[in-house]
Design a protein around this motif. Sequence first.
Motif: not given
Length: 180
Positions: A92-93, A95-97, A99-100, A135
């Motif tokens: 999940e980390d 994934w967030q990286h 997206l950012e 992504e």
Amino acid sequence: MSDKRISDDMEQALNRQMNQEAQQAQAYLALGVWAESNNYGGIADFFYKHSEEERQHMFKFLEYINTRGGEAKIGAIAAPADNPSNLKECIEDVWQHELENSRKIYDLVDKAMAEKDWPTFNFLQWFVKEQIEEEALIDGLRDKFALASEDRVNNANFYSLDRDMQDASQEAELPREQKL
């Protein structure tokens, strides 16, 4: 030295992104070390390969800035975040990286359009496509993890996920590019 063909503001923005790519490379490297030390060899290999890919992205920015008459500036990068507490948090980390990072690339595209800096706009299109692939790749990893972790009684699923990741491609194929 050649004439500068990029605005000071764009040069600074591209340098920030170049250093962000270096930061991403370090983050993936740290996650690879964490995965390896937790006996997820395949996932570690996946993250190590991804770290190298992010480093290559950094070099693309470096070369572009210099080619346009700017000056690439290597800045300090912060230490990666603390180790995740488990594999789900790790994924999940990531994934967030991604997206950012996509958001930051899109902001650069907006900036290039606003400045009517068409060479930089064109250069950034490679990164737009790359982020779509990134992504898709990580979202696929999230899906595989969800499938593998539904049966919490039998951790053989985690072993299968780890083994699959060892040979996983670093690129995701977009549905429109798949051959039927």
